[in-house]
Design a protein around this motif. Structure first.
Motif, PDB file in Angstrom:
ATOM      1  N   GLU A  83       0.103  10.256  -1.747  1.00  0.00           N
ATOM      2  CA  GLU A  83       0.324   8.884  -2.181  1.00  0.00           C
ATOM      3  C   GLU A  83      -1.002   8.143  -2.049  1.00  0.00           C
ATOM      4  O   GLU A  83      -1.782   8.400  -1.132  1.00  0.00           O
ATOM      5  N   ILE A 121      -5.386  -4.520  -6.151  1.00  0.00           N
ATOM      6  CA  ILE A 121      -4.724  -3.230  -6.360  1.00  0.00           C
ATOM      7  C   ILE A 121      -4.219  -3.207  -7.798  1.00  0.00           C
ATOM      8  O   ILE A 121      -3.527  -4.136  -8.235  1.00  0.00           O
ATOM      9  N   TYR A 124       4.159   0.567  -9.932  1.00  0.00           N
ATOM     10  CA  TYR A 124       4.319   1.671  -8.984  1.00  0.00           C
ATOM     11  C   TYR A 124       4.664   2.908  -9.803  1.00  0.00           C
ATOM     12  O   TYR A 124       5.729   2.983 -10.419  1.00  0.00           O
ATOM     13  N   LEU A 156       0.835  -1.190   0.000  1.00  0.00           N
ATOM     14  CA  LEU A 156       0.000   0.000   0.000  1.00  0.00           C
ATOM     15  C   LEU A 156       0.874   1.246   0.000  1.00  0.00           C
ATOM     16  O   LEU A 156       1.949   1.271   0.608  1.00  0.00           O
ATOM     17  N   SER A 157       0.414   2.271  -0.693  1.00  0.00           N
ATOM     18  CA  SER A 157       1.091   3.573  -0.703  1.00  0.00           C
ATOM     19  C   SER A 157       0.068   4.621  -0.268  1.00  0.00           C
ATOM     20  O   SER A 157      -0.900   4.874  -0.981  1.00  0.00           O
ATOM     21  N   ASN A 209       0.015   1.465  -7.721  1.00  0.00           N
ATOM     22  CA  ASN A 209       0.400   2.336  -6.606  1.00  0.00           C
ATOM     23  C   ASN A 209       0.910   3.645  -7.175  1.00  0.00           C
ATOM     24  O   ASN A 209       1.700   3.649  -8.124  1.00  0.00           O
ATOM     25  N   TYR A 210       0.463   4.743  -6.589  1.00  0.00           N
ATOM     26  CA  TYR A 210       0.938   6.066  -6.973  1.00  0.00           C
ATOM     27  C   TYR A 210       1.615   6.683  -5.757  1.00  0.00           C
ATOM     28  O   TYR A 210       0.999   6.839  -4.701  1.00  0.00           O
ATOM     29  N   GLN A 264      -3.483   4.538  -4.016  1.00  0.00           N
ATOM     30  CA  GLN A 264      -3.499   3.432  -4.950  1.00  0.00           C
ATOM     31  C   GLN A 264      -4.841   3.397  -5.672  1.00  0.00           C
ATOM     32  O   GLN A 264      -5.837   3.919  -5.174  1.00  0.00           O
TER      33      GLN A 264
END
Length: 397
Positions: free
Chosen positions: A224, A250, A318, A210-211, A253-254, A226
């Motif tokens: 940040e 997911i 990511y 997770l981000s 991820n950003y 997702q």
């Protein structure tokens, strides 16, 4: 039908409705109602984790919002407010006999009633239940078991940062030194790391990453996040997505380029100069031998037995996201103009075409936004508690 939703699952409350501090380092404007409005109307977040919902005054405010009809509890878990679903959560500090240093974890529950039960449980094991991220006088194993007993999710937080994290100081080499691995639902990477860096730690490969923003102010929400493929943003759907059940999961991820994080590089604890090798090193600028270990160095240390990336299961991409507040020359007035034109930050960052952006912002700013989308900006690294910066020229590190 499955859809894609934006999720930020680590947002703090700075002050209660009466003005009492909750997260002492959080902004005074970071109230429950302000967070919900910002996440829904401005940031474009669909699934929101507020991790100070154990505080009795916050619970009371949520109860009143439910009673008044401003908020509704979904049958699959989560509290719906306008366009956003709130997951009631808590950040807790563990420091039991198996820890080398304090470790922060996140827990989430499907209903407010479950959160009330958890808050009551913590009140007998914590000195101040009215504050965020407080130490619980209980073993990590028992905390995990209690979380599962109440139907919750257990997630170690910002696992590589040098302070109050799993790998920062919490363990020597393995999460099993402190936690029951089977009772962990996901791993939060933190601002100074990304998926490619975490690949160095073999024992993390069985967990989803997770981000999250770890927001201490309203503007930090969504720095940040997702994207998650679910039928709808609820607790149950999120739980299924973590397990990749029935097509859920997911999808991306950003997060900040790790160099923008506050703890990417190892620095001198006295003067903040960058230190290449922390062990046995004396700072060339001030002569101090005290360092703040950077995430890059710590992961290199953990990854001595790393597998090759191709040996890992396929991961969501990511994507190095540059939040709008990091865009050079983008001031508050232009940011507001962009929001007035296009609605949410998610739309500006991902969806609006160049010709439309040009109607609301100068060419230079539009150019930076587009380069951020394409991952073509360069950076000056952060470390020792100071964020990195988007560089106008080639990065020196």
């Amino acid at each position: 039908m499955l859809n894609t939703y934006y999720a930020d699952l680590h947002v703090h409350i700075g002050r209660s409705r009466s003005g009492k501090p909750v997260k002492i380092t959080g902004a005074k404007s970071l109230t429950l109602s302000a967070i919900l409005d910002m996440a829904s109307a401005v940031k474009g977040i669909d699934l929101l984790g507020i991790i100070d919902c154990h505080v009795p005054e916050v619970i009371q405010e949520l109860e009143e919002m439910l009673e008044s009809g401003v908020m509704a509890e979904h049958e699959e878990g989560g509290l719906w407010y306008e366009k956003v679903c709130l997951l009631p959560g808590s950040e807790i500090e563990i420091y039991d006999e198996n820890c080398n240093g304090p470790i922060h974890v996140l827990v989430f529950f499907p209903t407010l009633e479950k959160m009330k039960q958890f808050s009551f449980y913590m009140a007998g094991r914590m000195k101040n239940i009215t504050l965020s991220s407080q130490r619980i006088y209980e073993s990590a194993h028992n905390l995990q078991r209690k979380t599962k007993e109440l139907g919750g999710l257990f997630i170690p937080a910002h696992v590589f940062t040098p302070h109050k994290s799993l790998y920062g100081k919490g363990v020597n080499a393995s999460l099993s030194e402190v936690f029951l691995p089977d009772l962990i639902d996901a791993i939060e990477l933190g601002l100074s790391s990304d998926t490619s860096m975490a690949f160095a730690v073999e024992e993390l490969m069985s967990y989803p990453f997770l981000s999250n923003s770890d927001a201490h102010s309203l503007e930090k929400i969504g720095r940040e996040y997702q994207t998650i493929r679910m039928e709808k943003p609820t607790f149950l759907e999120f739980k299924q997505a973590l397990k990749e059940e029935q097509g859920r999961g997911i999808t991306a991820n950003y997060g900040l380029n790790p160099r923008l994080g506050k703890y990417y590089e190892t620095t001198c604890a006295k003067c903040s100069a960058f230190i290449e090798e922390e062990k046995g090193t004396v700072c060339k600028q001030c002569g101090s031998s005290s360092t703040i270990r950077g995430v890059k160095n710590r992961i290199n240390e953990l990854g001595k037995c790393a597998m090759h990336q191709s040996d890992h299961k396929e991961r969501p991409p990511y994507i190095h996201q540059v939040p709008l507040e990091f865009i050079p020359a983008l001031g508050p007035k232009t940011l507001q103009k962009l929001r007035d034109h296009f609605g949410t930050d998610m739309a500006i960052l991902h969806e609006v075409e160049e010709k439309d952006l040009m109607e609301a912002a100068p060419q230079t700013i539009v150019h930076h936004i587009l380069r951020a989308r394409e991952g073509k900006l360069s950076f000056q690294s952060g470390g020792g508690g100071k964020y990195g910066k988007v560089a106008s020229g080639k990065s020196s590190r």
